[in-house]
Design an enzyme around this catalytic site. Structure first.
Site, PDB file in Angstrom:
ATOM      1  N   HIS A   1     -20.660  11.477   4.577  1.00 31.04           N
ATOM      2  CA  HIS A   1     -21.046  12.532   5.513  1.00 31.04           C
ATOM      3  C   HIS A   1     -20.800  13.926   4.939  1.00 31.04           C
ATOM      4  O   HIS A   1     -21.329  14.913   5.462  1.00 31.04           O
ATOM      5  CB  HIS A   1     -20.289  12.361   6.835  1.00 31.04           C
ATOM      6  CG  HIS A   1     -18.806  12.503   6.711  1.00 31.04           C
ATOM      7  ND1 HIS A   1     -18.012  11.577   6.071  1.00 31.04           N
ATOM      8  CD2 HIS A   1     -17.963  13.473   7.160  1.00 31.04           C
ATOM      9  CE1 HIS A   1     -16.752  11.959   6.123  1.00 31.04           C
ATOM     10  NE2 HIS A   1     -16.691  13.106   6.777  1.00 31.04           N
TER      11      HIS A   1
ATOM     12  N   HIS B   1       1.985  12.241  -0.415  1.00 22.64           N
ATOM     13  CA  HIS B   1       1.525  13.602  -0.141  1.00 22.64           C
ATOM     14  C   HIS B   1       2.597  14.581  -0.635  1.00 22.64           C
ATOM     15  O   HIS B   1       3.652  14.707  -0.025  1.00 22.64           O
ATOM     16  CB  HIS B   1       1.281  13.802   1.355  1.00 22.64           C
ATOM     17  CG  HIS B   1       0.163  12.979   1.905  1.00 22.64           C
ATOM     18  ND1 HIS B   1      -1.159  13.235   1.607  1.00 22.64           N
ATOM     19  CD2 HIS B   1       0.160  11.901   2.731  1.00 22.64           C
ATOM     20  CE1 HIS B   1      -1.931  12.359   2.231  1.00 22.64           C
ATOM     21  NE2 HIS B   1      -1.161  11.536   2.916  1.00 22.64           N
TER      22      HIS B   1
ATOM     23  N   SER C   1       0.849  -1.184   0.000  1.00 22.67           N
ATOM     24  CA  SER C   1       0.000   0.000   0.000  1.00 22.67           C
ATOM     25  C   SER C   1       0.885   1.234   0.000  1.00 22.67           C
ATOM     26  O   SER C   1       1.919   1.268   0.683  1.00 22.67           O
ATOM     27  CB  SER C   1      -0.905   0.009   1.231  1.00 22.67           C
ATOM     28  OG  SER C   1      -1.755   1.141   1.228  1.00 22.67           O
TER      29      SER C   1
ATOM     30  N   HIS D   1      -6.785   8.388 -16.206  1.00 27.10           N
ATOM     31  CA  HIS D   1      -7.803   7.396 -16.545  1.00 27.10           C
ATOM     32  C   HIS D   1      -7.459   6.632 -17.828  1.00 27.10           C
ATOM     33  O   HIS D   1      -7.837   5.462 -17.960  1.00 27.10           O
ATOM     34  CB  HIS D   1      -9.176   8.067 -16.633  1.00 27.10           C
ATOM     35  CG  HIS D   1      -9.794   8.306 -15.293  1.00 27.10           C
ATOM     36  ND1 HIS D   1     -10.553   7.353 -14.644  1.00 27.10           N
ATOM     37  CD2 HIS D   1      -9.731   9.379 -14.460  1.00 27.10           C
ATOM     38  CE1 HIS D   1     -10.948   7.828 -13.474  1.00 27.10           C
ATOM     39  NE2 HIS D   1     -10.469   9.063 -13.340  1.00 27.10           N
TER      40      HIS D   1
ATOM     41  N   ARG E   1      -3.363  -6.321  -2.997  1.00 24.62           N
ATOM     42  CA  ARG E   1      -3.406  -7.255  -1.879  1.00 24.62           C
ATOM     43  C   ARG E   1      -3.952  -8.617  -2.322  1.00 24.62           C
ATOM     44  O   ARG E   1      -4.636  -8.741  -3.343  1.00 24.62           O
ATOM     45  CB  ARG E   1      -4.270  -6.701  -0.749  1.00 24.62           C
ATOM     46  CG  ARG E   1      -5.690  -6.366  -1.186  1.00 24.62           C
ATOM     47  CD  ARG E   1      -6.460  -5.587  -0.146  1.00 24.62           C
ATOM     48  NE  ARG E   1      -7.822  -5.285  -0.573  1.00 24.62           N
ATOM     49  CZ  ARG E   1      -8.160  -4.244  -1.302  1.00 24.62           C
ATOM     50  NH1 ARG E   1      -7.240  -3.364  -1.677  1.00 24.62           N
ATOM     51  NH2 ARG E   1      -9.406  -4.037  -1.675  1.00 24.62           N
TER      52      ARG E   1
ATOM     53  N   ASN F   1      -3.011   0.419  -3.787  1.00 26.17           N
ATOM     54  CA  ASN F   1      -3.014  -0.741  -2.903  1.00 26.17           C
ATOM     55  C   ASN F   1      -3.199  -1.999  -3.738  1.00 26.17           C
ATOM     56  O   ASN F   1      -4.034  -2.029  -4.641  1.00 26.17           O
ATOM     57  CB  ASN F   1      -4.144  -0.599  -1.879  1.00 26.17           C
ATOM     58  CG  ASN F   1      -4.269  -1.804  -0.974  1.00 26.17           C
ATOM     59  OD1 ASN F   1      -4.926  -2.779  -1.305  1.00 26.17           O
ATOM     60  ND2 ASN F   1      -3.635  -1.728   0.180  1.00 26.17           N
TER      61      ASN F   1
ATOM     62  N   HIS G   1      -2.970   7.414  -3.972  1.00 24.47           N
ATOM     63  CA  HIS G   1      -2.980   6.203  -3.154  1.00 24.47           C
ATOM     64  C   HIS G   1      -3.060   5.001  -4.079  1.00 24.47           C
ATOM     65  O   HIS G   1      -3.707   5.051  -5.129  1.00 24.47           O
ATOM     66  CB  HIS G   1      -4.204   6.215  -2.229  1.00 24.47           C
ATOM     67  CG  HIS G   1      -4.658   4.850  -1.792  1.00 24.47           C
ATOM     68  ND1 HIS G   1      -5.650   4.153  -2.458  1.00 24.47           N
ATOM     69  CD2 HIS G   1      -4.250   4.048  -0.775  1.00 24.47           C
ATOM     70  CE1 HIS G   1      -5.833   2.986  -1.860  1.00 24.47           C
ATOM     71  NE2 HIS G   1      -5.003   2.901  -0.849  1.00 24.47           N
TER      72      HIS G   1
ATOM     73  N   GLY H   1      -4.754  -6.442  14.434  1.00 28.69           N
ATOM     74  CA  GLY H   1      -3.624  -6.278  15.345  1.00 28.69           C
ATOM     75  C   GLY H   1      -2.344  -5.907  14.632  1.00 28.69           C
ATOM     76  O   GLY H   1      -1.244  -6.202  15.105  1.00 28.69           O
ATOM     77  N   GLY H   2      -2.467  -5.232  13.505  1.00 24.60           N
ATOM     78  CA  GLY H   2      -1.293  -4.787  12.766  1.00 24.60           C
ATOM     79  C   GLY H   2      -0.572  -3.661  13.484  1.00 24.60           C
ATOM     80  O   GLY H   2      -1.022  -3.154  14.518  1.00 24.60           O
TER      81      GLY H   2
END
Length: 302
Positions: free
Chosen positions: A173, A96, A92, A143, A110, A108, A106, A256-257
């Site tokens: 939100h 900035h 990942s 794109h 996986r 990622n 960003h 728990g990383g």
């Protein structure tokens, strides 16, 4: 039959390649390497570049974790896997930039495997772009590269994963998009392991082809205090999304990383301002009005 070791080898190589290319692009700072171990099983390596000529902070993290029970964030859409042993391997990155005219980005990639007898496996990932002062030609290029990565595996993939990205990177939100999207995919396994893995490699290898030209075009663009303050304000949206909605962040914390590595995606400086509104007719208003809405960017490229 899946092969997690093959995926792990690729992702470790991808991390190394991305860091080398970003160092060259920055031309000043280098990545600090920080290996870590997870007490419940597994570990990884975080690599962070700070206070560069172009990048204020860039983090590229690799992790391979395993355990006896899938975290809730990973079983939300797969309740039948609750309580199953799992392995997860991924890379990942979040970048900035210093200059507000260079977008934040960003990416990622996986791979999950759950269960022991006849395990269920799938790939996920993608990349997205978050500009502050956007240029339409940059977004069209972004794109175009996303589509070029998808098309060899089916022309239906780009519109599907582009739409998924628009819907995923959305701040409910705030009723606004985080940026101008890109690709987001999950549960990729229908084509079989080899073809699914080849797709993820193509997208991963194409990330810098999408991002680096934008950086080179905009890194020298003059800016002042107004643009910097707006950049810091908009970074607040990035923080809100990562802490409220991002499944990767939730998975890392729930499994728990290593918290320091999980939260290296957050910007080093950020600001909030109560009830801020852009001035009518300003470049800031243009971002909200013309860019923070899902749309067909490629229809403007002809």
């Amino acid at each position: 039959m899946s092969n997690i070791n093959q995926v792990k080898e690729y992702l470790q190589g991808l991390q190394k390649h991305l860091c080398a290319e970003l160092e060259q692009l920055d031309g000043q700072a280098t990545f600090v390497r920080d290996p870590w171990q997870r007490s419940a099983g597994g570990g990884g390596e975080s690599r962070v570049l700070s206070d560069g000529k172009i990048f204020e902070q860039a983090g590229v993290g690799f992790s391979h974790v395993f355990g006896d029970e899938m975290p809730p964030s990973a079983t939300k859409n797969r309740p039948e896997l609750a309580g199953k042993k799992f392995q997860a391997v991924g890379v990942s990155l979040v970048i900035h930039p210093q200059n507000p005219y260079v977008p934040t980005t960003h990416a990622n990639f996986r791979f999950f495997s759950a269960g022991e007898d006849n395990p269920v496996w799938w790939f996920g990932g993608g990349f997205d772009l978050t500009p502050y002062y956007p240029f339409r030609e940059d977004i069209v290029h972004w794109h175009q590269q996303a589509k070029a990565s998808c098309d060899p595996f089916g022309e239906e993939l780009y519109p599907r994963y582009k739409d998924w990205c628009d819907k995923y990177f959305y701040l409910k939100h705030r009723n606004e998009a985080r940026g101008v999207g890109g690709l987001f995919f999950d549960d990729v396994n229908a084509a079989g392991f080899e073809d699914s893995f080849a797709f993820v490699q193509t997208v991963g290898n194409g990330f810098l082809d999408a991002y680096a030209p934008i950086v080179k075009r905009r890194a020298g663009h003059p800016f002042g205090a107004r643009q910097r303050e707006f950049q810091l304000y908009r970074r607040g949206r990035y923080v809100e999304f990562n802490l409220l909605y991002d499944r990767g962040t939730l998975f890392g914390l729930q499994s728990g990383g290593r918290t320091e590595s999980i939260l290296m995606s957050l910007p080093p400086q950020v600001r909030w301002k109560y009830n801020w509104q852009p001035e009518p007719g300003s470049p800031e208003e243009e971002l909200y009005r013309d860019y923070l809405k899902p749309q067909d960017w490629l229809s403007t490229s002809t």
